[in-house]
Design a protein around this motif. Structure first.
Motif, PDB file in Angstrom:
ATOM      1  N   GLU A  45       0.803  -1.217   0.000  1.00 44.71           N
ATOM      2  CA  GLU A  45       0.000   0.000   0.000  1.00 44.71           C
ATOM      3  C   GLU A  45       0.843   1.277   0.000  1.00 44.71           C
ATOM      4  O   GLU A  45       0.344   2.357  -0.332  1.00 44.71           O
ATOM      5  CB  GLU A  45      -0.932   0.024   1.219  1.00 44.71           C
ATOM      6  N   TRP A  46       2.103   1.153   0.390  1.00 46.78           N
ATOM      7  CA  TRP A  46       2.965   2.324   0.522  1.00 46.78           C
ATOM      8  C   TRP A  46       4.054   2.413  -0.538  1.00 46.78           C
ATOM      9  O   TRP A  46       4.886   3.322  -0.497  1.00 46.78           O
ATOM     10  CB  TRP A  46       3.610   2.336   1.909  1.00 46.78           C
ATOM     11  N   LYS A  47       4.065   1.504  -1.490  1.00 51.73           N
ATOM     12  CA  LYS A  47       5.163   1.446  -2.447  1.00 51.73           C
ATOM     13  C   LYS A  47       5.297   2.723  -3.267  1.00 51.73           C
ATOM     14  O   LYS A  47       6.403   3.235  -3.470  1.00 51.73           O
ATOM     15  CB  LYS A  47       4.983   0.246  -3.384  1.00 51.73           C
ATOM     16  N   ARG A  48       4.183   3.241  -3.776  1.00 51.40           N
ATOM     17  CA  ARG A  48       4.250   4.443  -4.606  1.00 51.40           C
ATOM     18  C   ARG A  48       4.698   5.652  -3.782  1.00 51.40           C
ATOM     19  O   ARG A  48       5.503   6.477  -4.243  1.00 51.40           O
ATOM     20  CB  ARG A  48       2.901   4.718  -5.262  1.00 51.40           C
ATOM     21  N   ILE A  49       4.180   5.757  -2.555  1.00 50.40           N
ATOM     22  CA  ILE A  49       4.585   6.873  -1.697  1.00 50.40           C
ATOM     23  C   ILE A  49       6.058   6.740  -1.331  1.00 50.40           C
ATOM     24  O   ILE A  49       6.807   7.719  -1.325  1.00 50.40           O
ATOM     25  CB  ILE A  49       3.681   6.932  -0.465  1.00 50.40           C
ATOM     26  N   GLY A  50       6.478   5.503  -1.019  1.00 52.65           N
ATOM     27  CA  GLY A  50       7.876   5.269  -0.670  1.00 52.65           C
ATOM     28  C   GLY A  50       8.820   5.495  -1.839  1.00 52.65           C
ATOM     29  O   GLY A  50      10.011   5.739  -1.637  1.00 52.65           O
ATOM     30  N   ALA A  51       8.315   5.402  -3.059  1.00 50.50           N
ATOM     31  CA  ALA A  51       9.140   5.703  -4.228  1.00 50.50           C
ATOM     32  C   ALA A  51       9.375   7.200  -4.360  1.00 50.50           C
ATOM     33  O   ALA A  51      10.442   7.653  -4.776  1.00 50.50           O
ATOM     34  CB  ALA A  51       8.479   5.160  -5.487  1.00 50.50           C
ATOM     35  N   ALA A  52       8.370   7.995  -3.979  1.00 51.02           N
ATOM     36  CA  ALA A  52       8.446   9.440  -4.174  1.00 51.02           C
ATOM     37  C   ALA A  52       9.017  10.196  -2.978  1.00 51.02           C
ATOM     38  O   ALA A  52       9.545  11.295  -3.144  1.00 51.02           O
ATOM     39  CB  ALA A  52       7.052   9.982  -4.491  1.00 51.02           C
ATOM     40  N   TYR A  53       8.908   9.615  -1.802  1.00 47.60           N
ATOM     41  CA  TYR A  53       9.299  10.340  -0.593  1.00 47.60           C
ATOM     42  C   TYR A  53      10.334   9.579   0.232  1.00 47.60           C
ATOM     43  O   TYR A  53      10.267   8.346   0.344  1.00 47.60           O
ATOM     44  CB  TYR A  53       8.077  10.565   0.309  1.00 47.60           C
ATOM     45  N   ASP A  54      11.242  10.324   0.854  1.00 45.89           N
ATOM     46  CA  ASP A  54      11.978   9.780   1.987  1.00 45.89           C
ATOM     47  C   ASP A  54      10.953   9.597   3.108  1.00 45.89           C
ATOM     48  O   ASP A  54      10.254  10.552   3.469  1.00 45.89           O
ATOM     49  CB  ASP A  54      13.058  10.747   2.468  1.00 45.89           C
ATOM     50  N   LEU A  55      10.860   8.395   3.642  1.00 45.72           N
ATOM     51  CA  LEU A  55       9.921   8.137   4.733  1.00 45.72           C
ATOM     52  C   LEU A  55      10.644   8.392   6.045  1.00 45.72           C
ATOM     53  O   LEU A  55      11.629   7.720   6.368  1.00 45.72           O
ATOM     54  CB  LEU A  55       9.402   6.703   4.653  1.00 45.72           C
ATOM     55  N   VAL A  56      10.152   9.354   6.809  1.00 43.19           N
ATOM     56  CA  VAL A  56      10.850   9.822   8.013  1.00 43.19           C
ATOM     57  C   VAL A  56       9.964   9.638   9.234  1.00 43.19           C
ATOM     58  O   VAL A  56       8.824  10.121   9.279  1.00 43.19           O
ATOM     59  CB  VAL A  56      11.250  11.306   7.884  1.00 43.19           C
ATOM     60  N   GLY A  57      10.470   8.929  10.219  1.00 47.41           N
ATOM     61  CA  GLY A  57       9.813   8.793  11.511  1.00 47.41           C
ATOM     62  C   GLY A  57      10.651   9.462  12.580  1.00 47.41           C
ATOM     63  O   GLY A  57      11.833   9.754  12.369  1.00 47.41           O
ATOM     64  N   TYR A  58      10.045   9.704  13.729  1.00 54.84           N
ATOM     65  CA  TYR A  58      10.820  10.296  14.825  1.00 54.84           C
ATOM     66  C   TYR A  58      10.136   9.995  16.145  1.00 54.84           C
ATOM     67  O   TYR A  58       8.956   9.616  16.186  1.00 54.84           O
ATOM     68  CB  TYR A  58      10.999  11.807  14.639  1.00 54.84           C
ATOM     69  N   ALA A  59      10.890  10.130  17.211  1.00 57.87           N
ATOM     70  CA  ALA A  59      10.351  10.022  18.566  1.00 57.87           C
ATOM     71  C   ALA A  59      10.209  11.440  19.114  1.00 57.87           C
ATOM     72  O   ALA A  59      11.205  12.141  19.284  1.00 57.87           O
ATOM     73  CB  ALA A  59      11.266   9.198  19.458  1.00 57.87           C
ATOM     74  N   PRO A  60       8.991  11.901  19.364  1.00 60.61           N
ATOM     75  CA  PRO A  60       8.803  13.258  19.883  1.00 60.61           C
ATOM     76  C   PRO A  60       9.466  13.449  21.247  1.00 60.61           C
ATOM     77  O   PRO A  60       9.847  12.480  21.926  1.00 60.61           O
ATOM     78  CB  PRO A  60       7.277  13.370  20.010  1.00 60.61           C
ATOM     79  N   ARG A  61       9.587  14.683  21.659  1.00 57.72           N
ATOM     80  CA  ARG A  61      10.229  14.979  22.949  1.00 57.72           C
ATOM     81  C   ARG A  61       9.564  14.181  24.067  1.00 57.72           C
ATOM     82  O   ARG A  61       8.343  14.084  24.151  1.00 57.72           O
ATOM     83  CB  ARG A  61      10.207  16.477  23.256  1.00 57.72           C
ATOM     84  N   GLY A  62      10.426  13.567  24.881  1.00 61.10           N
ATOM     85  CA  GLY A  62       9.962  12.759  25.997  1.00 61.10           C
ATOM     86  C   GLY A  62       9.824  11.286  25.687  1.00 61.10           C
ATOM     87  O   GLY A  62       9.770  10.465  26.603  1.00 61.10           O
ATOM     88  N   VAL A  63       9.770  10.932  24.405  1.00 57.55           N
ATOM     89  CA  VAL A  63       9.458   9.558  23.994  1.00 57.55           C
ATOM     90  C   VAL A  63      10.728   8.789  23.650  1.00 57.55           C
ATOM     91  O   VAL A  63      11.621   9.307  22.972  1.00 57.55           O
ATOM     92  CB  VAL A  63       8.509   9.561  22.782  1.00 57.55           C
ATOM     93  N   GLY A  64      10.776   7.531  24.048  1.00 57.89           N
ATOM     94  CA  GLY A  64      11.894   6.665  23.658  1.00 57.89           C
ATOM     95  C   GLY A  64      13.220   7.211  24.137  1.00 57.89           C
ATOM     96  O   GLY A  64      13.434   7.413  25.337  1.00 57.89           O
ATOM     97  N   ARG A  65      14.120   7.500  23.196  1.00 55.54           N
ATOM     98  CA  ARG A  65      15.432   8.054  23.545  1.00 55.54           C
ATOM     99  C   ARG A  65      15.484   9.566  23.374  1.00 55.54           C
ATOM    100  O   ARG A  65      16.549  10.166  23.466  1.00 55.54           O
ATOM    101  CB  ARG A  65      16.510   7.385  22.692  1.00 55.54           C
ATOM    102  N   SER A  66      14.322  10.200  23.124  1.00 56.30           N
ATOM    103  CA  SER A  66      14.275  11.656  22.934  1.00 56.30           C
ATOM    104  C   SER A  66      13.982  12.343  24.268  1.00 56.30           C
ATOM    105  O   SER A  66      12.856  12.737  24.554  1.00 56.30           O
ATOM    106  CB  SER A  66      13.199  12.015  21.902  1.00 56.30           C
ATOM    107  N   ALA A  67      15.045  12.478  25.097  1.00 57.22           N
ATOM    108  CA  ALA A  67      14.894  13.078  26.435  1.00 57.22           C
ATOM    109  C   ALA A  67      13.731  12.437  27.170  1.00 57.22           C
ATOM    110  O   ALA A  67      12.756  13.104  27.530  1.00 57.22           O
ATOM    111  CB  ALA A  67      14.711  14.586  26.329  1.00 57.22           C
ATOM    112  N   PRO A  68      13.800  11.127  27.426  1.00 55.88           N
ATOM    113  CA  PRO A  68      12.630  10.385  27.907  1.00 55.88           C
ATOM    114  C   PRO A  68      12.113  10.848  29.259  1.00 55.88           C
ATOM    115  O   PRO A  68      12.885  11.172  30.164  1.00 55.88           O
ATOM    116  CB  PRO A  68      13.153   8.947  27.988  1.00 55.88           C
ATOM    117  N   LEU A  69      10.787  10.854  29.373  1.00 54.28           N
ATOM    118  CA  LEU A  69      10.114  11.152  30.629  1.00 54.28           C
ATOM    119  C   LEU A  69       9.720   9.862  31.326  1.00 54.28           C
ATOM    120  O   LEU A  69       9.394   8.858  30.686  1.00 54.28           O
ATOM    121  CB  LEU A  69       8.837  11.952  30.374  1.00 54.28           C
TER     122      LEU A  69
END
Length: 543
Positions: free
Chosen positions: A151-175
């Motif tokens: 379902e994501w092949k066409r989008i993944g062809a056109a875009y760099d797919l970027v995820g992130y951990a918002p502030r406080g989450v995971g290793r992003s200054a975790p709370l």
């Protein structure tokens, strides 16, 4: 507002299998704290702050630094459990945007670069697509892996797919607000109509949890406003002059606040399962509306189970299925399954069936098997996983910090008691469980803000796309319509008679067609509105 996206759930399961499922222009948001109020009354947004406020200047300074530094992507740390071709990096953002040269925190970022082709079809790169899965407290680091899904092949062809951990989450200054072992304590009770003594017990727990959160330095800076500012700094670090963003659930609220704060920085925005952004709904009222909506979704599940009584033998009507469920709940109250699954764990497991109908067959099997004398499927599905305790407590801590910081809440428990007792008479399934999750906000130590008044005028934004399932309980459909009215030029695509939470890239080809048309070509439906038939209901599994 308890919420998570279907994309999050799908992607998570892919990860586990080695690959995984709620605002530059002038700002109307309020970093200025407001006094606690009790009871809650509709909040009038404070007057727009100046475009040259300290936070506005601080965001511009941080974005300029980030643009110069970029993101150094390399092999992902083992703790992220992200295989190649995903790469990882970090972006520094100010803890306090009013003091951009003060303490910095680092947000973790993941990426898979655009493939540039789909089979033999060549597709031009369109930049980075940034994703937030919601929560608050959701971690989007897994997102680039969705490019492996058809379902994501066409989008993944056109875009760099970027995820992130918002502030406080995971290793992003975790709370963290509590020892994860205490947070994961099981078994627990979950009365739908709690006694006075039980309420006193939960009040004490809420006070303790709020006090635990207060031990975090900088707690007041974990807000939706700062999440939106972080998003602009991330945009700059990725080298993008304008943001292309997909937010699911709470991620839609970050995106709508971003649109309010930075309309000239928007390229394309997708809001998947939208939080109602009206200031008087953030967050106390939204949670009450959510609890009422889950009662309808709980009924949808029981209706489906009843239709398949020849498989599950739990009853031929929704009422009979409810009696089967209540029988299990009563037994677990006296004899927890595997010494870990009590009524609280049962309720949490079946709440997931309110989010995603993919869970319906396995939850029905667990109920049926338990009543036949086999508790193992229920234990497997509902018992806490010790390995996930730290992650779960962290997510809850961020959820609590953001929602409590974002807005005024009632500070007198009598208000909570009145509103939730009334609601529980007609919507008992989720009401009190949701109230207990949010009750630390009544005793919150950090200053609260007034919510942003999200709205844009014609021409301020390029067209944006809102996706919503008509029977979504986590972010009820009225929220999508409210956002549609407030974002001039937005388009609303509705999956009719369906209730899965988070529908982008899911099983509905009609919805995905609109998503592709928007992200790949910038096209929105004619007349800014479209409807899709529901995706098929799940196939029952034999018990």
């Amino acid at each position: 507002m308890r919420a998570a996206s279907a994309l999050c759930a799908t992607a998570a399961s892919l990860v586990l299998s080695a690959l995984v499922a709620a605002p530059a222009g002038s700002a109307t948001a309020g970093d200025s704290p407001v006094p606690p109020v009790s009871p809650i009354s509709p909040v009038s947004p404070i007057s727009p702050v100046s475009p040259i406020s300290p936070e506005t200047l601080g965001t511009a300074a941080a974005a300029q630094r980030a643009a110069a530094a970029g993101v150094r992507f390399g092999a992902c740390p083992a703790v992220e459990n992200l295989p190649e071709p995903v790469t990882c990096g970090t972006v520094a953002v100010p803890l306090d945007y009013a003091h951009p040269d003060g303490k910095q925190i680092k947000l973790t970022v993941s990426r898979v670069k655009a493939t540039g082709k789909r089979g033999t079809e060549k597709i031009a790169r369109q930049g980075a697509l940034v994703f937030n899965p919601g929560g608050p407290g959701g971690n989007g680091m897994y997102f680039p892996l969705v490019g492996l899904m058809p379902e994501w092949k066409r989008i993944g062809a056109a875009y760099d797919l970027v995820g992130y951990a918002p502030r406080g989450v995971g290793r992003s200054a975790p709370l963290s607000c509590q020892d994860p072992k205490r947070f994961a304590h099981a078994p627990t009770q979950a009365p739908t109509h709690p006694s006075a003594s039980y309420k006193l017990e939960r009040i004490a727990q809420a006070r303790s949890y709020a006090a635990g959160c207060a031990k975090n330095p900088g707690l007041r800076h974990y807000t939706t406003l700062n999440n939106a500012r972080d998003l602009d700094v991330l945009r700059a670090a990725l080298g993008e002059p304008k943001l292309t963003y997909l937010g699911a659930s709470y991620g839609t609220y970050i995106g709508s606040v971003y649109a309010e704060l930075f309309p000239s920085h928007v390229r394309r925005l997708v809001f998947d399962s939208a939080v109602d952004p009206r200031p008087d709904r953030i967050w106390y009222e939204n949670n009450l509306v959510q609890s009422r909506a889950f009662e309808g979704r709980w009924a949808d599940f029981r209706t489906w189970v009843a239709r398949h009584d020849d498989t599950y033998h739990l009853g031929t009507t929704p009422e009979e299925v409810l009696r089967s469920y209540e029988k299990v709940r009563a037994e677990l109250a006296h004899r927890p399954a595997g010494k870990k699954v009590g009524p609280g764990q049962l309720q949490s497991a079946f709440l997931q069936a309110g989010y995603y109908d993919d869970y319906w067959p396995m939850r029905a099997v667990a109920l049926s098997e338990y009543l036949e004398g086999n508790p193992k499927p229920l234990i497997d599905q509902a018992a806490p996983t010790p390995a996930a305790a730290v992650e779960n407590e962290n997510g809850n801590a961020v959820y609590t910090a953001v929602e409590c910081n974002d807005a005024p809440w009632p500070t007198d428990f009598r208000t909570w008691d009145r509103d939730n007792s009334r609601l529980a008479r007609v919507a008992p399934f989720e009401t009190w469980d949701n109230a207990w999750m949010n009750l630390p906000c009544a005793y919150w130590p950090a200053p609260r803000q007034r919510p942003a008044d999200v709205r844009t005028l014609p021409g301020e934004l390029p067209p944006t796309l809102i996706l919503a399932a008509e029977r979504d309980a986590a972010t009820p459909y009225a929220g999508a319509r409210a956002l549609h009215r407030r974002l001039a030029g937005s388009a609303l695509v509705t999956e009719k008679d369906a209730g899965t939470h988070g529908i982008a890239g899911g099983p509905n080809k009609c919805v995905n067609g609109y998503l592709d048309a928007y992200l790949l070509e910038g096209r929105v439906p004619e007349h800014r509105s479209a409807a899709c038939a529901p995706h098929p209901e799940p196939t029952p599994l034999g018990s």
